[in-house]
Design a protein around this motif. Structure first.
Motif, PDB file in Angstrom:
ATOM      1  N   VAL A  34       0.844  -1.195   0.000  1.00 54.83           N
ATOM      2  CA  VAL A  34       0.000   0.000   0.000  1.00 54.83           C
ATOM      3  C   VAL A  34       0.880   1.245   0.000  1.00 54.83           C
ATOM      4  CG1 VAL A  34      -1.741   1.304   1.267  1.00 54.83           C
ATOM      5  CG2 VAL A  34      -1.849  -1.192   1.206  1.00 54.83           C
ATOM      6  N   THR A  35       0.719   2.065  -1.034  1.00 55.71           N
ATOM      7  CA  THR A  35       1.442   3.331  -1.117  1.00 55.71           C
ATOM      8  C   THR A  35       0.472   4.514  -1.131  1.00 55.71           C
ATOM      9  OG1 THR A  35       1.522   3.143  -3.523  1.00 55.71           O
ATOM     10  CG2 THR A  35       3.435   2.338  -2.299  1.00 55.71           C
ATOM     11  N   ASP A  36      -0.728   4.300  -1.636  1.00 49.16           N
ATOM     12  CA  ASP A  36      -1.743   5.355  -1.689  1.00 49.16           C
ATOM     13  C   ASP A  36      -2.650   5.219  -0.469  1.00 49.16           C
ATOM     14  OD1 ASP A  36      -3.706   7.197  -2.246  1.00 49.16           O
ATOM     15  OD2 ASP A  36      -4.136   6.454  -4.267  1.00 49.16           O
ATOM     16  N   PRO A  58      -4.209  -8.086  -2.915  1.00 48.14           N
ATOM     17  CA  PRO A  58      -3.747  -9.483  -2.820  1.00 48.14           C
ATOM     18  C   PRO A  58      -2.335  -9.649  -2.273  1.00 48.14           C
ATOM     19  CG  PRO A  58      -3.750  -8.760  -5.105  1.00 48.14           C
ATOM     20  CD  PRO A  58      -4.408  -7.671  -4.304  1.00 48.14           C
ATOM     21  N   ASP A  59      -1.501  -8.624  -2.335  1.00 52.43           N
ATOM     22  CA  ASP A  59      -0.120  -8.747  -1.876  1.00 52.43           C
ATOM     23  C   ASP A  59       0.085  -8.272  -0.439  1.00 52.43           C
ATOM     24  OD1 ASP A  59       0.519  -9.722  -4.387  1.00 52.43           O
ATOM     25  OD2 ASP A  59       0.988  -7.724  -5.170  1.00 52.43           O
ATOM     26  N   VAL A  60      -0.986  -7.802   0.212  1.00 51.05           N
ATOM     27  CA  VAL A  60      -0.895  -7.348   1.601  1.00 51.05           C
ATOM     28  C   VAL A  60      -1.391  -8.484   2.495  1.00 51.05           C
ATOM     29  CG1 VAL A  60      -1.737  -5.677   3.298  1.00 51.05           C
ATOM     30  CG2 VAL A  60      -1.226  -4.941   0.965  1.00 51.05           C
ATOM     31  N   LEU A  61      -0.586  -8.846   3.473  1.00 49.62           N
ATOM     32  CA  LEU A  61      -0.960  -9.896   4.412  1.00 49.62           C
ATOM     33  C   LEU A  61      -1.999  -9.342   5.382  1.00 49.62           C
ATOM     34  CD1 LEU A  61      -0.565 -12.715   5.634  1.00 49.62           C
ATOM     35  CD2 LEU A  61       1.275 -11.742   7.012  1.00 49.62           C
ATOM     36  N   LEU A  62      -3.180  -9.938   5.399  1.00 44.82           N
ATOM     37  CA  LEU A  62      -4.246  -9.525   6.299  1.00 44.82           C
ATOM     38  C   LEU A  62      -4.186 -10.394   7.545  1.00 44.82           C
ATOM     39  CD1 LEU A  62      -6.796  -7.847   6.876  1.00 44.82           C
ATOM     40  CD2 LEU A  62      -8.103  -9.631   5.696  1.00 44.82           C
ATOM     41  N   SER A  75       7.977  -1.807   7.635  1.00 41.71           N
ATOM     42  CA  SER A  75       7.725  -0.386   7.397  1.00 41.71           C
ATOM     43  C   SER A  75       7.234  -0.112   5.978  1.00 41.71           C
ATOM     44  CB  SER A  75       8.992   0.425   7.667  1.00 41.71           C
ATOM     45  OG  SER A  75      10.021  -0.001   6.792  1.00 41.71           O
ATOM     46  N   ASN A  76       6.862  -1.181   5.252  1.00 40.44           N
ATOM     47  CA  ASN A  76       6.456  -1.004   3.861  1.00 40.44           C
ATOM     48  C   ASN A  76       4.961  -1.237   3.624  1.00 40.44           C
ATOM     49  OD1 ASN A  76       6.361  -3.734   4.246  1.00 40.44           O
ATOM     50  ND2 ASN A  76       7.739  -4.266   2.568  1.00 40.44           N
ATOM     51  N   ASN A  77       4.156  -1.192   4.656  1.00 39.11           N
ATOM     52  CA  ASN A  77       2.703  -1.386   4.542  1.00 39.11           C
ATOM     53  C   ASN A  77       2.355  -2.692   3.825  1.00 39.11           C
ATOM     54  OD1 ASN A  77       2.410   1.061   5.815  1.00 39.11           O
ATOM     55  ND2 ASN A  77       1.941   2.187   3.960  1.00 39.11           N
ATOM     56  N   SER A  78       2.985  -3.768   4.249  1.00 39.77           N
ATOM     57  CA  SER A  78       2.747  -5.067   3.627  1.00 39.77           C
ATOM     58  C   SER A  78       1.970  -6.022   4.529  1.00 39.77           C
ATOM     59  CB  SER A  78       4.074  -5.716   3.242  1.00 39.77           C
ATOM     60  OG  SER A  78       4.858  -5.960   4.404  1.00 39.77           O
ATOM     61  N   GLY A  93      -7.864  -0.653  11.550  1.00 39.57           N
ATOM     62  CA  GLY A  93      -6.705  -1.476  11.846  1.00 39.57           C
ATOM     63  C   GLY A  93      -5.431  -0.659  11.719  1.00 39.57           C
ATOM     64  N   HIS A  94      -4.321  -1.363  11.597  1.00 41.05           N
ATOM     65  CA  HIS A  94      -3.040  -0.663  11.460  1.00 41.05           C
ATOM     66  C   HIS A  94      -2.035  -1.555  10.743  1.00 41.05           C
ATOM     67  CE1 HIS A  94      -2.535  -3.078  15.113  1.00 41.05           C
ATOM     68  NE2 HIS A  94      -1.256  -3.081  14.827  1.00 41.05           N
ATOM     69  N   PHE A  95      -1.056  -0.907  10.167  1.00 40.59           N
ATOM     70  CA  PHE A  95       0.060  -1.607   9.526  1.00 40.59           C
ATOM     71  C   PHE A  95       1.150  -1.811  10.563  1.00 40.59           C
ATOM     72  CE2 PHE A  95      -1.909   0.295   5.786  1.00 40.59           C
ATOM     73  CZ  PHE A  95      -1.931  -0.786   4.940  1.00 40.59           C
TER      74      PHE A  95
END
Length: 96
Positions: A34-36, A58-62, A75-78, A93-95
């Motif tokens: 997530v960058t935006d 799909p590439d962000v671990l929930l 620190s990369n919003n992943s 939630g939070h990153f």
């Protein structure tokens, strides 16, 4: 007879417009991290289900509440730790 045409056309337009608005839009998947944040916050504000989140990002671990996760710091919003409402929808939630 002609005075009934305009209200009939208006009624059809309202009904068809209502059908259009009620159909949920399928979000375009955002690949990578997530960058935006503005777009991400707007997406979370719709209170998506976990499946909708996974489809959209799909590439962000929930990470769901109660799920065991490592203590590493990202620190990369992943990786997003979700907060859910009583219906199981993501409300925030939070990153990490």
């Amino acid at each position: 007879m002609q005075r009934f045409i305009a209200p009939a056309v208006l009624a059809v337009a309202v009904v068809l417009g209502g059908c259009q608005a009620s159909m949920p839009a399928t979000p375009t998947p955002v690949h990578g991290f997530v960058t935006d944040m503005k777009a991400f916050d707007a997406f979370i504000a719709t209170h998506p289900t976990p499946e909708q989140f996974r489809t959209a990002y799909p590439d962000v671990l929930l990470v769901m509440p109660g799920t065991v996760a490592t203590m590493e710091y990202r620190s990369n919003n992943s990786r997003y730790f979700a907060e859910l409402d009583k219906d199981g929808r993501i409300t925030g939630g939070h990153f990490s």
